[in-house]
Design a protein around this motif. Structure first.
Motif, mmCIF file in Angstrom:
data_model
loop_
_atom_site.group_PDB
_atom_site.id
_atom_site.type_symbol
_atom_site.label_atom_id
_atom_site.label_comp_id
_atom_site.label_asym_id
_atom_site.label_seq_id
_atom_site.Cartn_x
_atom_site.Cartn_y
_atom_site.Cartn_z
ATOM 1 N N ALA A 252 0.830 -1.204 0.000
ATOM 2 C CA ALA A 252 0.000 0.000 0.000
ATOM 3 C C ALA A 252 0.865 1.254 0.000
ATOM 4 O O ALA A 252 0.581 2.231 -0.708
ATOM 5 N N LEU A 253 1.939 1.222 0.774
ATOM 6 C CA LEU A 253 2.849 2.372 0.822
ATOM 7 C C LEU A 253 3.487 2.606 -0.543
ATOM 8 O O LEU A 253 3.632 3.752 -0.978
ATOM 9 N N GLY A 254 3.859 1.520 -1.227
ATOM 10 C CA GLY A 254 4.447 1.662 -2.552
ATOM 11 C C GLY A 254 3.495 2.317 -3.531
ATOM 12 O O GLY A 254 3.902 3.169 -4.334
ATOM 13 N N MET A 255 2.219 1.951 -3.460
ATOM 14 C CA MET A 255 1.231 2.560 -4.355
ATOM 15 C C MET A 255 1.036 4.040 -4.030
ATOM 16 O O MET A 255 0.927 4.882 -4.933
ATOM 17 N N VAL A 256 1.005 4.365 -2.740
ATOM 18 C CA VAL A 256 0.868 5.773 -2.349
ATOM 19 C C VAL A 256 2.079 6.564 -2.856
ATOM 20 O O VAL A 256 1.935 7.701 -3.353
ATOM 21 N N GLN A 257 3.262 5.980 -2.732
ATOM 22 C CA GLN A 257 4.467 6.624 -3.269
ATOM 23 C C GLN A 257 4.300 6.972 -4.740
ATOM 24 O O GLN A 257 4.584 8.092 -5.171
ATOM 25 N N TYR A 258 3.874 5.986 -5.500
ATOM 26 C CA TYR A 258 3.758 6.157 -6.952
ATOM 27 C C TYR A 258 2.734 7.226 -7.300
ATOM 28 O O TYR A 258 2.956 8.066 -8.174
ATOM 29 N N TRP A 259 1.584 7.200 -6.602
ATOM 30 C CA TRP A 259 0.505 8.144 -6.908
ATOM 31 C C TRP A 259 0.808 9.565 -6.461
ATOM 32 O O TRP A 259 0.235 10.513 -6.982
ATOM 33 N N THR A 260 1.694 9.729 -5.477
ATOM 34 C CA THR A 260 1.986 11.070 -4.946
ATOM 35 C C THR A 260 3.311 11.633 -5.459
ATOM 36 O O THR A 260 3.807 12.621 -4.925
ATOM 37 N N GLY A 261 3.892 10.996 -6.469
ATOM 38 C CA GLY A 261 5.128 11.529 -7.044
ATOM 39 C C GLY A 261 6.383 11.191 -6.276
ATOM 40 O O GLY A 261 7.381 11.906 -6.370
#
Length: 307
Positions: A252-261
């Motif tokens: 989940a953290l990895g996806m948040v990273q990707y979506w937030t730049g």
């Protein structure tokens, strides 16, 4: 009791605490290494083993910002701290009688790993933060974290042969999981190497599209999750569910990273999560077998025991 005897007794009594400390330290130094990278401080100390030419510690330098020097110097200093903890683990294993070979070997690996990391770190600096050297640097840390978990486990185990506590197919699945985890971690280093946080603007990047590498990284995560689901058909212990929770949080953290730049702070938290996944996976491995406290007697003693 002499002063030396008191010291050795103290080391032995702290042996488990030292082993746990080395797990934390090996994972923690990977996090501080990521902070060095995301702040562009990898060449804050442009020489090695000195920080700047003529000085081991940071000094005012016209071409290097003081902040970058201290961030990189702090990471180097932590290497010494990890080395001290690993050295104390070796001493505790040596003075704890009867001396246990497996515990001593695992402790020596930690100390040798710190020395190896110092050399690799030096090579990383001297090659101008070449992305492949940074990847190797990180992967060694993760291997040392895994072996540190085995060290902690070895202190509660005996020295007899390993006996499975789970069906044999589960151990085979865990071997495959470990291989996929290694590939997943390596792909993660490639994503960083190609992205904005590989270092400062002058740091050479891996010449592959970040999106392509991120997709490979995600695919490997899904493969790991699939294997984790398969493991769940054989065991659903607390250790298993801990691993499931850590992996889902990391994904989940990895996806948040990707979506937030890919904000800098999340990069370091993601590295911390990677260490946590390694610890949880290694813990599942150690909980799947046990070693008895029986040791094989020498041939001569065996004959006497039969008499």
């Amino acid at each position: 009791m002499s002063g030396v005897s008191k010291l050795t007794a103290l080391l032995v009594s702290w042996q488990r605490a030292l082993a746990i400390a080395v797990v934390i330290a090996q994972a923690g130094i990977a996090v501080t290494g990521s902070i060095v990278r995301v702040t562009g401080s990898g060449l804050g100390c442009p020489t090695w083993p000195e920080c700047v030419e003529g000085s081991v510690v940071p000094v005012q330098h016209p071409e290097v910002a003081a902040l970058h020097q201290w961030v990189e110097f702090g990471n180097r200093t932590l290497t010494g701290v990890v080395g001290v903890i690993a050295g104390l683990c070796v001493l505790a294993a040596w003075f704890n009688l009867p001396r246990r070979k497996r515990v001593l070997v695992l402790s020596l690996i930690q100390l040798g790993g710190v020395a190896l990391q110092a050399v690799v770190g030096g090579i990383t600096v001297l090659t101008g933060l070449a992305w492949y050297t940074v990847s190797v640097h990180f992967m060694i840390s993760m291997v040392l974290v895994w072996l540190a978990v085995l060290l902690v486990s070895s202190l509660r185990e005996g020295d007899g042969p390993a006996r499975l506590l789970v069906p044999a197919p589960l151990m085979k699945l865990q071997v495959v999981m470990a291989g996929v985890l290694g590939a997943l971690l390596l792909a993660g280093t490639w994503v960083t190497a190609a992205g904005p946080h590989a270092g400062d603007a002058s740091t050479p990047r891996l010449g592959i599209e970040v999106e392509t590498l991120a997709q490979i990284h995600a695919d490997l995560l899904f493969l790991f999750l699939g294997l984790l689901i398969a493991v769940g058909f054989f065991t659903r212990t607390r250790t298993y569910w801990t691993l499931v929770g850590v992996v889902l949080a990391q994904g989940a953290l990895g996806m948040v990273q990707y979506w937030t730049g890919v904000p800098e702070v999340l990069v370091s938290i993601h590295v911390l999560g990677a260490g946590a996944v390694v610890v949880a996976t290694a813990s599942l491995w150690t909980s799947s077998r046990e070693r008895t406290h029986e040791v094989e007697l020498p041939a001569g003693d065996q004959e006497l025991s039969k008499a």
